[in-house]
Design an enzyme around this catalytic site. Structure first.
Site, PDB file in Angstrom:
ATOM      1  CG  HIS A  72      -1.860  -1.220   1.164  1.00  0.00           C
ATOM      2  ND1 HIS A  72      -2.993  -1.255   0.375  1.00  0.00           N
ATOM      3  CD2 HIS A  72      -1.770  -2.437   1.765  1.00  0.00           C
ATOM      4  CE1 HIS A  72      -3.579  -2.435   0.515  1.00  0.00           C
ATOM      5  NE2 HIS A  72      -2.847  -3.163   1.353  1.00  0.00           N
ATOM      6  CG  ASP A 106       2.239   5.348  -9.013  1.00  0.00           C
ATOM      7  OD1 ASP A 106       2.348   6.481  -9.536  1.00  0.00           O
ATOM      8  OD2 ASP A 106       2.060   4.313  -9.668  1.00  0.00           O
ATOM      9  NE  ARG A 161      -2.730   2.988  -6.789  1.00  0.00           N
ATOM     10  CZ  ARG A 161      -3.251   3.333  -5.605  1.00  0.00           C
ATOM     11  NH1 ARG A 161      -2.892   4.466  -5.017  1.00  0.00           N
ATOM     12  NH2 ARG A 161      -4.138   2.558  -5.021  1.00  0.00           N
ATOM     13  N   GLY A 202     -11.990  -3.202  -3.256  1.00  0.00           N
ATOM     14  CA  GLY A 202     -10.575  -3.369  -2.923  1.00  0.00           C
ATOM     15  C   GLY A 202     -10.027  -2.089  -2.345  1.00  0.00           C
ATOM     16  CG  ASP A 257      -9.183  -4.835   0.800  1.00  0.00           C
ATOM     17  OD1 ASP A 257      -8.655  -3.954   0.098  1.00  0.00           O
ATOM     18  OD2 ASP A 257      -8.707  -5.980   0.922  1.00  0.00           O
ATOM     19  CD  GLU A 284     -16.305 -12.363  -5.565  1.00  0.00           C
ATOM     20  OE1 GLU A 284     -15.691 -12.311  -6.639  1.00  0.00           O
ATOM     21  OE2 GLU A 284     -15.830 -11.906  -4.495  1.00  0.00           O
ATOM     22  CD  GLU A 302      -4.660   0.573  -8.498  1.00  0.00           C
ATOM     23  OE1 GLU A 302      -4.869  -0.366  -9.315  1.00  0.00           O
ATOM     24  OE2 GLU A 302      -3.702   0.598  -7.717  1.00  0.00           O
ATOM     25  CG  HIS A 354       2.659   0.941  -8.641  1.00  0.00           C
ATOM     26  ND1 HIS A 354       1.577   1.759  -8.865  1.00  0.00           N
ATOM     27  CD2 HIS A 354       2.143  -0.285  -8.428  1.00  0.00           C
ATOM     28  CE1 HIS A 354       0.463   1.067  -8.782  1.00  0.00           C
ATOM     29  NE2 HIS A 354       0.777  -0.187  -8.516  1.00  0.00           N
TER      30      HIS A 354
END
Length: 422
Positions: A84, A90, A93, A117, A139, A168, A182, A366
């Protein structure tokens, strides 16, 4: 420890049964880590939403494939703070995502958002700062516990709800207006996280809802990289005056058997890029991700040794009016109406959409670029054709791995390269 705890991730902990190759690759996001013997026991983690184990199991059977040992290894790799840190540092990003969120503030303010996520929760916090009514930060990694602490520390617990589990499996009892994620891996599709975005879209997104990013394009191009080849291979021809060329076959195998994640520059690229796959996040299906094939034909712009092919991607952040209908792909070298397999030759209008690019000529990220090197270079002349096909498919062993089948021909010689991105 209780014999039958209510596991926080909603599925049984299992010890790793299959041997995950513990590879160290520069810049890699999905590092292999030792699996813990079990997940954290149940509880609310000070506000962290956790679904009941039996209910999650039932949902798992109804909504998708069960969580495998490989999935658990993948989720646990993202529990490590270093991954992370690398992503957040980055700036290309992270700042592009923040800019995209603020540019679409009118579609986010007062609306319900899902962050697929969420990691440390930074994108969820950006959405809250943009005025989101509610953000579900999902997450399956144990990093969700820290994300919840970050949310509390920023006094956002009334807005951001952290859900520790797979897309899910978790429950969201309302439709959502926005999905942000992301999800991009190396070569765009490595890690198969786009499947989680598709699942979230199909479960919760309102018709006409916003997905950020809205589209993505994967490119490939032949490259020359003599310095890299010399450092890894030619080095063995003379080592302190000793002929160690007997090491060459092993050196080539070790250096080039698997895809390499590294930075190249525009000068390494021999031709205009070719579109391998274009993704519309509003319409793509899980089935489409299982295998992607494209035929290519390049014409070298110069005389040079051909050392392999490089892959990179762009993602575009279009608003609801453009999403699903926008045919303008975001690479800095593109045509006006691209389709899979087309080459790109001129710049996009920068006013049409915000783009995050990992192209060699753009600021580094990255993700770098992914390169498939040949064991031996091919000398090509200016205007010489380089043609063939490439197939990217999810590994049957582990869907997060990617099998690569590359066929290439030039100057009357044909070759095949098989590789696996692990």
């Amino acid at each position: 420890m209780n014999s039958s705890p209510a596991y926080s991730n909603g599925y049984h902990p299992q010890q790793q049964q299959h041997g995950m190759r513990d590879k160290v690759r520069r810049g890699t996001r999905a590092r292999s880590r030792e699996l813990r013997e079990s997940f954290s026991s149940g509880g609310n983690f000070g506000g962290l939403r956790v679904s009941e184990h039996d209910k999650q199991q039932q949902q798992q059977q109804q909504q998708g494939a069960p969580c495998t040992d490989f999935d658990m290894a993948y989720f646990h790799s993202y529990a490590h703070v270093g991954i992370h840190e690398e992503m957040i540092k980055d700036r290309v990003r992270t700042e592009t995502y923040r800019t995209a969120i603020m540019q679409h503030q009118s579609s986010i303010a007062g609306k319900v958002v899902v962050d697929v996520g969420c990691g440390t929760g930074i994108l969820s916090i950006f959405c809250a700062q943009a005025g989101a009514k509610r953000v579900y930060a999902v997450d399956a990694s144990d990093i969700a516990v820290q994300a919840n602490e970050v949310v509390k520390a920023n006094n956002l617990s009334e807005t951001i709800i952290v859900l520790h589990g797979r897309v899910e499996d978790v429950d969201i009892d309302e439709e959502v207006d926005v999905i942000i994620s992301e999800w991009m891996g190396y070569m765009l599709l490595y890690e198969s996280m786009l499947g989680s975005v598709i699942t979230a879209r199909d479960r919760w997104l309102k018709p006409g809802g916003l997905i950020l990013p809205s589209s993505a394009t994967l490119y490939m191009a032949p490259i020359t990289h003599s310095d890299r080849y010399s450092e890894s291979i030619d080095f063995w021809r003379n080592v302190y005056g000793i002929d160690m060329s007997a090491m060459l076959p092993l050196a080539k195998q070790c250096a080039f058997e698997e895809p390499c994640v590294e930075t190249i520059v525009g000068e390494n690229v021999l031709t205009w890029p070719h579109v391998v796959k274009q993704v519309d996040c509003h319409t793509i299906t899980l089935h489409e991700l299982e295998s992607v094939t494209t035929n290519y034909k390049f014409k070298s712009m110069m005389r040079a040794p051909l050392h392999g092919f490089a892959f990179w991607f762009d993602v575009e952040f279009s608003g609801p009016a453009l999403a699903g209908t926008n045919n303008h792909a975001p690479s800095s070298l593109i045509s006006n109406h691209p389709v899979d397999g087309q080459q790109r030759k001129k710049r996009a209008n920068p006013n049409e959409a915000l783009v995050l690019s990992t192209a060699p000529e753009d600021p580094p990220t990255h993700w770098q670029q992914t390169v498939l090197y040949f064991y031996d270079p091919i000398e090509v002349e200016q205007d010489q054709l380089i043609e063939g096909s490439v197939t990217l498919s999810q590994s049957k062993e582990n869907r997060r791995f990617m099998n690569i089948h590359l066929e290439y021909a030039s100057g009357g010689r044909s070759f095949v390269k098989e590789s696996v991105m692990r």
